[in-house]
Structures are given as C-alpha cells and as structure tokens.
Design an enzyme around this catalytic site. Structure first.
Site, PDB file in Angstrom:
ATOM      1  N   VAL A  39       0.840  -1.204   0.000  1.00 57.25           N
ATOM      2  CA  VAL A  39       0.000   0.000   0.000  1.00 57.25           C
ATOM      3  C   VAL A  39       0.877   1.257   0.000  1.00 57.25           C
ATOM      4  CG1 VAL A  39      -1.789   1.276   1.287  1.00 57.25           C
ATOM      5  CG2 VAL A  39      -1.861  -1.215   1.240  1.00 57.25           C
ATOM      6  N   HIS A  97      -0.850   4.640 -10.076  1.00 57.20           N
ATOM      7  CA  HIS A  97      -1.730   5.207  -9.061  1.00 57.20           C
ATOM      8  C   HIS A  97      -1.742   6.732  -9.167  1.00 57.20           C
ATOM      9  CE1 HIS A  97      -3.863   5.762  -5.462  1.00 57.20           C
ATOM     10  NE2 HIS A  97      -2.861   5.916  -4.635  1.00 57.20           N
TER      11      HIS A  97
HETATM   12  N1  LIG Z   1      -1.785   2.934  -2.358  1.00 53.95           N
HETATM   13  C1  LIG Z   1      -2.659   3.826  -1.952  1.00 53.95           C
HETATM   14  O1  LIG Z   1      -3.689   4.042  -2.599  1.00 53.95           O
HETATM   15  C2  LIG Z   1      -2.440   4.565  -0.664  1.00 53.95           C
HETATM   16  C3  LIG Z   1      -3.491   5.235  -0.022  1.00 53.95           C
HETATM   17  C4  LIG Z   1      -3.249   5.864   1.193  1.00 53.95           C
HETATM   18  C5  LIG Z   1      -1.973   5.866   1.748  1.00 53.95           C
HETATM   19  N2  LIG Z   1      -0.952   5.237   1.082  1.00 53.95           N
HETATM   20  C6  LIG Z   1       0.408   5.197   1.626  1.00 53.95           C
HETATM   21  O2  LIG Z   1       0.424   4.320   2.757  1.00 53.95           O
HETATM   22  C7  LIG Z   1       1.499   4.690   3.620  1.00 53.95           C
HETATM   23  C8  LIG Z   1       0.983   4.801   5.057  1.00 53.95           C
HETATM   24  O3  LIG Z   1       0.081   5.884   5.194  1.00 53.95           O
HETATM   25  P1  LIG Z   1      -0.517   6.260   6.627  1.00 53.95           P
HETATM   26  O4  LIG Z   1      -1.497   7.343   6.423  1.00 53.95           O
HETATM   27  O5  LIG Z   1      -0.908   5.039   7.374  1.00 53.95           O
HETATM   28  O6  LIG Z   1       0.805   6.859   7.331  1.00 53.95           O
HETATM   29  P2  LIG Z   1       1.100   6.962   8.900  1.00 53.95           P
HETATM   30  O7  LIG Z   1       2.206   7.938   9.048  1.00 53.95           O
HETATM   31  O8  LIG Z   1      -0.155   7.167   9.663  1.00 53.95           O
HETATM   32  O9  LIG Z   1       1.654   5.502   9.276  1.00 53.95           O
HETATM   33  C9  LIG Z   1       2.844   4.966   8.797  1.00 53.95           C
HETATM   34  C10 LIG Z   1       3.383   4.034   9.856  1.00 53.95           C
HETATM   35  O10 LIG Z   1       4.544   3.375   9.315  1.00 53.95           O
HETATM   36  C11 LIG Z   1       5.420   3.167  10.409  1.00 53.95           C
HETATM   37  N3  LIG Z   1       6.755   2.833   9.945  1.00 53.95           N
HETATM   38  C12 LIG Z   1       7.729   3.653   9.473  1.00 53.95           C
HETATM   39  N4  LIG Z   1       8.826   2.938   9.197  1.00 53.95           N
HETATM   40  C13 LIG Z   1       8.550   1.641   9.472  1.00 53.95           C
HETATM   41  C14 LIG Z   1       9.277   0.432   9.367  1.00 53.95           C
HETATM   42  N5  LIG Z   1      10.538   0.418   8.908  1.00 53.95           N
HETATM   43  N6  LIG Z   1       8.679  -0.706   9.741  1.00 53.95           N
HETATM   44  C15 LIG Z   1       7.413  -0.714  10.211  1.00 53.95           C
HETATM   45  N7  LIG Z   1       6.668   0.411  10.344  1.00 53.95           N
HETATM   46  C16 LIG Z   1       7.233   1.561   9.960  1.00 53.95           C
HETATM   47  C17 LIG Z   1       5.347   4.466  11.192  1.00 53.95           C
HETATM   48  O11 LIG Z   1       5.844   4.311  12.521  1.00 53.95           O
HETATM   49  C18 LIG Z   1       3.833   4.750  11.139  1.00 53.95           C
HETATM   50  O12 LIG Z   1       3.165   4.200  12.260  1.00 53.95           O
HETATM   51  C19 LIG Z   1       2.064   5.982   3.044  1.00 53.95           C
HETATM   52  O13 LIG Z   1       3.205   5.709   2.265  1.00 53.95           O
HETATM   53  C20 LIG Z   1       0.930   6.499   2.162  1.00 53.95           C
HETATM   54  O14 LIG Z   1       1.403   7.358   1.144  1.00 53.95           O
HETATM   55  C21 LIG Z   1      -1.177   4.590  -0.096  1.00 53.95           C
END
Ligand SMILES: NC(=O)c1ccc[n+]([C@@H]2O[C@H](COP(=O)([O-])OP(=O)(O)OC[C@H]3O[C@@H](n4cnc5c(N)ncnc54)[C@H](O)[C@@H]3O)[C@@H](O)[C@H]2O)c1
Length: 309
Positions: A119, A176
């Site tokens: 994701v 995307h």
């Molecule tokens: N594909 C899609 O359509 C889509 C949609 C929404 C968000 N996203 C992406 O999903 C990702 C997460 O978004 P979010 O809103 O949950 O962000 P968020 O900041 O709320 O959560 C991200 C989490 O990842 C954790 N993290 C960082 N490094 C890590 C590691 N090495 N191992 C394990 N955990 C780790 C952080 O501590 C945090 O809790 C982002 O990259 C965002 O751009 C993709």
C-alpha cells in the site's frame, strides 16, 4: 478464514486495515508490526477490546518484533511516511524505498510463503522494491491502488447521477493517481453505459476529481493523507484472496507481456484468489486509452530507475 494476517505499519492506514480485517474475521490472528514502540501494542489492545461488542473472535496483536508475524498467510505493507500538502507521491520515493526494503527483508525470512499486498507510496515503485527484495513470484506480490481509484470514481459518479454506488461498475488502469486511466467505455450503471447518462464535460470533471482524489483529502487533513477508503480497498483485496473469491479487481501487478509491456508494476484487471494473482485480464482499449496507459507506464518507469534495490 486463514490463520494469520500481518499488517506492517500501525499508522492510519495500517490500523484501520487491521481493524477491518478483525471485524470481518478474515483470519484467526491479525498482527500489527511497527517500529514505533507501544503504538502497535496499544492500538491492537484497544481494537481487541472492541471484540465483545463487535462480535469477532479474531485476536489482534501489536508488536515491534517480526517473530510474532512468522508464518503469515497474507502481509499488507503500509509502513512509510504519508504525503503532506504540496508533496507528490514521488516525493516519498527515497524514504519509503528504504523502509519497504527493510520490511520486505523481514517478511522474506519470517513469512516466506506469504502473499504480499503493498500500500505504501509511490505505490507501483514500492511494489517493485517488495518483489525484488523478497524474490517472491508475481502471483504473491500485488499493489493496492486501482480498487481505491475505482471506488473514488464510482462514488463521484453515484453522487452525480443520484443512484446507488452499488450499481456503478468501473475499471481503472495504469499507475496510481495522476496518471491513472479510467476506462469510460467499460463504466456502467447496472449495465447501461455511463456515456448515455452523463455528458462528456461532466464525465471529464469527475475523472479529473478522481485523479486528484488523494490530494483533495490531503488538502483538508493537512497533516496526513486518506486512510478510511484506502484501508477498505486493501481489505477488499485481502478478502478476495483469503476467501478465494476469484474477484476481478484493478490491482498493481508485475507485467510480463500483458498490454504489450514487461518488467514493471502497473494497474490492470486482476483475478484474485487463494493463490494471489491468478490471472491478468486484457481488455480492448481505444487508441486514446492505449496512449494514456503508455504515458502512465513511463511515469512509473522513471522513479523505478532511480530507486536502488
Ligand atoms: N496505495 C494507496 O492508494 C495509498 C493510499 C493511502 C496511503 N498510502 C500510503 O500508505 C502509507 C501509510 O500511510 P498512513 O497514512 O498510514 O501513514 P502513517 O504515518 O499514519 O503511518 C505509517 C506508519 O509506518 C510506520 N513505519 C515507518 N517505518 C517503518 C518500518 N521500517 N517498519 C514498520 N513500520 C514503519 C510508522 O511508525 C507509522 O506508524 C504511506 O506511504 C501512504 O502514502 C497509499
């Protein structure tokens, strides 16, 4: 129901994904793993305490240790940083590539048979990192983007037509976000082509809004990006796999000649079942859609070449 599903990253998308997996009882155990100490543990305990009210028997476990994720059937990778206002998905490239590389190494050794759903953004490139690092076959590495983009498209169409979202069928191809390719010719309201119900200008406006759907939410939230619909979309893919539903959903998949392209992840219609990606469906495209898809592929190849794996 499978035995164990791991969600990597207990942030907004990850925690919402874990909650929906538990509420739908898609596995006996849902494990949330994150580098932030206490966060996955606290959120997992909070979710598990909702079980008597929501009526699910899935256990929810939070951890900082991949040992507890071992032998997972499905792993959803949401680890990484999310977009802030003004940032494009590609701005996240270097940081998230490092994170997804480290996460993929851990998955490879703790859950070598898992089906991985990526994701983290920029989506198509992070799928490539996950596939390269795990060495898993293409059947077991998929990306979530098209289900979300199509859901946004469907919800805006339902609103414009004042009909149930359930009656809108739509397929999107490509990378995307900004370069996604909505297939208008295959978009219907209970089988009626949408072009008979909306004029071109209104359709174009809805396509533009869909392409910018992520940015629209980032603008409101300011400190984060969308997560309710992204989590729903990821869980729909998980459900199709664990229940062996054979659903045809738009997913990022590794192309090996389909649509005349190879060696990249791109959004295409995929049949999902218990083996993961069971088939890529090739649909006929108009010359304009073909050109848009080629442009979309270029937009994926450029950051792919820049990433070190
Ligand atoms: N594909 C899609 O359509 C889509 C949609 C929404 C968000 N996203 C992406 O999903 C990702 C997460 O978004 P979010 O809103 O949950 O962000 P968020 O900041 O709320 O959560 C991200 C989490 O990842 C954790 N993290 C960082 N490094 C890590 C590691 N090495 N191992 C394990 N955990 C780790 C952080 O501590 C945090 O809790 C982002 O990259 C965002 O751009 C993709």
């Amino acid at each position: 129901m499978v035995n164990k599903i791991t969600v990597v990253g207990a942030g907004n998308v990850g925690a919402t994904t874990a909650q929906r997996i538990a509420e739908k009882q898609l596995a006996r155990h849902v494990v949330m793993v994150d580098v932030a100490e206490g966060i996955p543990q606290g959120k997992a305990l909070d979710q598990y305490e909702s079980a008597p009210i929501e009526g699910f028997d899935t256990s929810v476990i939070g951890t900082n240790d991949y040992a507890e994720t071992s032998g997972s059937d499905v792993v959803v990778i949401t680890a990484g940083i999310a977009r802030k206002p003004g940032m494009s998905r590609d701005d996240l490239l270097a940081t998230n590539a490092g994170i997804v590389r480290q996460v993929s190494e851990a998955i490879k050794s703790s859950s070598p048979e898992a089906i991985v759903i990526v994701v983290s953004n920029p989506l198509d490139v992070m799928c490539y990192v996950a596939k390269r690092v795990t060495g898993f076959p293409r059947e077991r590495v998929l990306g979530m983007a098209g289900v979300l983009d199509a859901a946004r498209f469907r919800s805006f169409l339902a609103e414009a037509l004042d009909v149930s979202v359930r009656d809108i069928q739509a397929m999107v191809l490509g990378g995307h976000g900004d370069t996604m390719v909505p297939l208008i010719t295959y978009t219907t309201v209970s089988g009626v082509p949408v072009t008979q119900l909306l004029d071109r200008a209104r359709l174009d406006a809805i396509v533009t809004r869909t392409r910018n759907g992520g940015a629209e939410i980032v603008k409101y939230l300011k400190t984060g990006s969308a997560y309710y619909a992204p989590a729903s979309a990821a869980v729909q893919m998980v459900e199709a796999i664990v229940r062996d539903e054979k659903r045809v959903l738009p997913c990022a998949a590794w192309l090996e000649g389909e649509y005349g392209m190879s060696g990249l992840f791109l959004g295409v219609p995929c049949k999902l079942g218990r083996r993961g990606l069971e088939r890529i469906i090739e649909v006929e495209l108009t010359p304009a859609e073909r050109a848009d898809l080629a442009r979309s592929a270029d937009a994926v190849r450029e950051p792919m070449a820049a990433v070190k794996v």
